[in-house]
Design an enzyme around this catalytic site. Structure first.
Site, PDB file in Angstrom:
ATOM      1  N   ARG A  68      55.121  89.399  45.183  1.00  0.00           N
ATOM      2  CA  ARG A  68      55.644  89.729  43.869  1.00  0.00           C
ATOM      3  C   ARG A  68      54.577  90.409  43.020  1.00  0.00           C
ATOM      4  O   ARG A  68      53.377  90.252  43.238  1.00  0.00           O
ATOM      5  CB  ARG A  68      56.191  88.494  43.178  1.00  0.00           C
ATOM      6  N   GLU A  79      56.772  88.110  36.310  1.00  0.00           N
ATOM      7  CA  GLU A  79      56.703  88.650  37.668  1.00  0.00           C
ATOM      8  C   GLU A  79      57.984  89.385  38.036  1.00  0.00           C
ATOM      9  O   GLU A  79      59.080  89.026  37.568  1.00  0.00           O
ATOM     10  CB  GLU A  79      56.477  87.516  38.677  1.00  0.00           C
ATOM     11  N   ALA A 162      62.510  70.340  34.261  1.00  0.00           N
ATOM     12  CA  ALA A 162      63.796  71.024  34.398  1.00  0.00           C
ATOM     13  C   ALA A 162      64.312  71.087  35.832  1.00  0.00           C
ATOM     14  O   ALA A 162      65.524  71.149  36.055  1.00  0.00           O
ATOM     15  CB  ALA A 162      63.694  72.441  33.820  1.00  0.00           C
ATOM     16  N   GLN A 163      63.430  71.096  36.828  1.00  0.00           N
ATOM     17  CA  GLN A 163      63.884  71.227  38.213  1.00  0.00           C
ATOM     18  C   GLN A 163      64.051  69.893  38.932  1.00  0.00           C
ATOM     19  O   GLN A 163      64.524  69.856  40.071  1.00  0.00           O
ATOM     20  CB  GLN A 163      62.911  72.105  39.001  1.00  0.00           C
ATOM     21  N   ASP A 184      56.021  61.142  35.656  1.00  0.00           N
ATOM     22  CA  ASP A 184      55.625  62.302  34.872  1.00  0.00           C
ATOM     23  C   ASP A 184      54.695  61.815  33.768  1.00  0.00           C
ATOM     24  O   ASP A 184      54.880  60.710  33.250  1.00  0.00           O
ATOM     25  CB  ASP A 184      56.865  62.982  34.258  1.00  0.00           C
ATOM     26  N   VAL A 251      55.627  72.335  45.077  1.00  0.00           N
ATOM     27  CA  VAL A 251      56.442  73.373  44.454  1.00  0.00           C
ATOM     28  C   VAL A 251      55.768  73.984  43.229  1.00  0.00           C
ATOM     29  O   VAL A 251      55.956  75.162  42.926  1.00  0.00           O
ATOM     30  CB  VAL A 251      57.831  72.809  44.052  1.00  0.00           C
ATOM     31  N   ASP A 254      52.123  78.101  41.661  1.00  0.00           N
ATOM     32  CA  ASP A 254      52.806  79.371  41.929  1.00  0.00           C
ATOM     33  C   ASP A 254      52.119  80.575  41.284  1.00  0.00           C
ATOM     34  O   ASP A 254      52.727  81.631  41.139  1.00  0.00           O
ATOM     35  CB  ASP A 254      54.270  79.300  41.489  1.00  0.00           C
ATOM     36  N   LYS A 258      46.572  77.843  39.298  1.00  0.00           N
ATOM     37  CA  LYS A 258      47.544  76.754  39.117  1.00  0.00           C
ATOM     38  C   LYS A 258      47.775  76.066  40.456  1.00  0.00           C
ATOM     39  O   LYS A 258      48.380  76.647  41.366  1.00  0.00           O
ATOM     40  CB  LYS A 258      48.858  77.305  38.567  1.00  0.00           C
ATOM     41  N   SER A 319      54.948  75.775  48.798  1.00  0.00           N
ATOM     42  CA  SER A 319      56.071  76.585  48.330  1.00  0.00           C
ATOM     43  C   SER A 319      55.724  77.264  47.015  1.00  0.00           C
ATOM     44  O   SER A 319      55.491  76.586  46.002  1.00  0.00           O
ATOM     45  CB  SER A 319      57.306  75.694  48.157  1.00  0.00           C
ATOM     46  N   LYS A 356      76.682 115.666  37.905  1.00  0.00           N
ATOM     47  CA  LYS A 356      75.584 116.575  37.607  1.00  0.00           C
ATOM     48  C   LYS A 356      75.495 116.935  36.124  1.00  0.00           C
ATOM     49  O   LYS A 356      74.520 117.558  35.694  1.00  0.00           O
ATOM     50  CB  LYS A 356      75.729 117.860  38.434  1.00  0.00           C
TER      51      LYS A 356
END
Length: 379
Positions: A68, A79, A162-163, A184, A251, A254, A258, A319, A356
């Protein structure tokens, strides 16, 4: 359109296509994607996405692939993720800004385009914010089916943002995970995850165990999923947390700078990647020397190489998210929208009697006629 029981509220909110433009592009918004999920159910959508992903990974050599294209800033990254086969081209625009939630924005926002390779005509523009969470969870589960022990039943889920719900439900339905041990640093995120999954029919049979530390969550887990957002070289998982037979689903790392795992974790595991040139820059792999050995996931899925060697081996899926996964998601969305009559036809490409004669669209004497034409189309 037939709406399953309990979904009638979608009927008036979901736009229907108007086929009035020869070169129309179909636009799918988040409400359309939510309707698809409501129509089929989240478990079925995750199964369908995983099947689509696997089918595309099995024909990996057919794709024109590249890493990417990123634009980094102090606060995050934006990205572009392009890929194509002989018939279809797709790209995804996606950002990652961990501080966005403080401003009322998602950490990740995305949209994508699907086009016909033979003509270049854009066939679909779709939201991919919600869809990215779906495809990431389906990809994680697809990889784990190939790499984790078949008897895995307990997963630690580190990062409850969120995921997290999508990851928990994908592993529950696609791998048979029966307990999710969650942690968390933000207790509100864990409370949100508990609230969304408790008394949720999609999570029936899934035990939810909140923990007070990463170490406590990982202890006794067969699979460990890390899906955190901070743009730092973190060491959330350390070698002392590893156990024989464990599978790691990393995960959150990315982009450069990081990471989530201590470098020694990689040295103790067999590492599997999506697209190696990209993962060496963005994944946990960025911590390792250039000659550190990894295995491509697609080669495991096609049976060219082994995944897990034995029940004691520790495996790691590094990943970072690859464009092929969005290709699969976009073609799945396009097929679903066509089957269900969803989306809105938009005039992204000019409607011309003579291709055209582009200037005709702005020629002064044609303005009133053009306004009349646009009013007719809108009607």
């Amino acid at each position: 359109m037939n709406c399953p029981v309990g979904e009638s509220h979608w009927k008036d909110k979901t736009p229907h296509r108007k086929t009035v433009m020869r070169n129309a592009t179909l636009f799918i918004n988040p409400t359309d994607v939510a309707y698809i999920v409501a129509h089929h159910g989240l478990p079925q959508c995750l199964h369908a996405l995983a099947d689509t992903l696997q089918a595309d990974f099995l024909r990996w050599p057919e794709f024109d692939k590249s890493a990417r294209v990123p634009c980094y800033s102090p606060g995050g990254v934006i990205e572009l993720m392009p890929i194509a086969d002989a018939q279809t081209y797709t790209f995804k625009y996606v950002n990652g800004h961990p501080q966005n939630t403080a401003h009322g924005l998602p950490t990740v926002m995305a949209f994508g385009l699907l086009a016909d390779v033979n003509t270049g005509r854009p066939l679909l523009i779709s939201e991919l914010t919600l869809t990215t969470a779906l495809r990431t969870a389906a990809t994680s589960a697809m990889a784990a089916k190939a790499l984790a022990r078949p008897d895995s039943r307990v997963m630690a889920l580190i990062g409850n943002g969120a995921q997290s719900e999508f990851q928990a439900l994908a592993f529950h339905h696609l791998l048979g995970i029966r307990e999710v041990r969650m942690f968390d640093t933000d207790a509100h995120a864990t409370a949100k995850l508990m609230r969304n999954l408790r008394h949720n029919p999609d999570a029936a049979g899934l035990t939810l165990t909140p923990c007070d530390s990463t170490a406590a969550a990982v202890r006794g887990a067969d699979i460990v999923t890390t899906v955190t957002a901070d743009k730092t070289n973190a060491t959330i998982i350390t070698p002392d947390m590893l156990a024989p037979g464990m599978h790691l689903n990393a995960v959150g790392g990315d982009c450069p700078g990081k990471t989530e795992l201590h470098a020694d974790v990689l040295r103790h595991t067999q590492v599997f990647v999506e697209f190696e040139p990209q993962t060496r820059v963005e994944g946990e792999l960025q911590q390792m020397p250039a000659d550190f050995f990894v295995t491509a996931l697609w080669q495991v899925l096609t049976g060219q190489v082994k995944g897990r060697d034995n029940s004691e081996q520790i495996t790691l899926f590094d990943s970072v998210g690859f464009a092929l996964e969005d290709f699969s998601a976009l073609r799945w969305l396009y097929a679903e929208a066509q089957a269900l009559g969803l989306g809105q036809a938009i005039a992204l490409v000019p409607e011309q009697d003579d291709p055209k004669d582009l200037y005709r669209l702005v020629r002064p004497q044609s303005v009133s006629a053009r306004r009349f034409h646009f009013e007719q189309v809108a009607a």
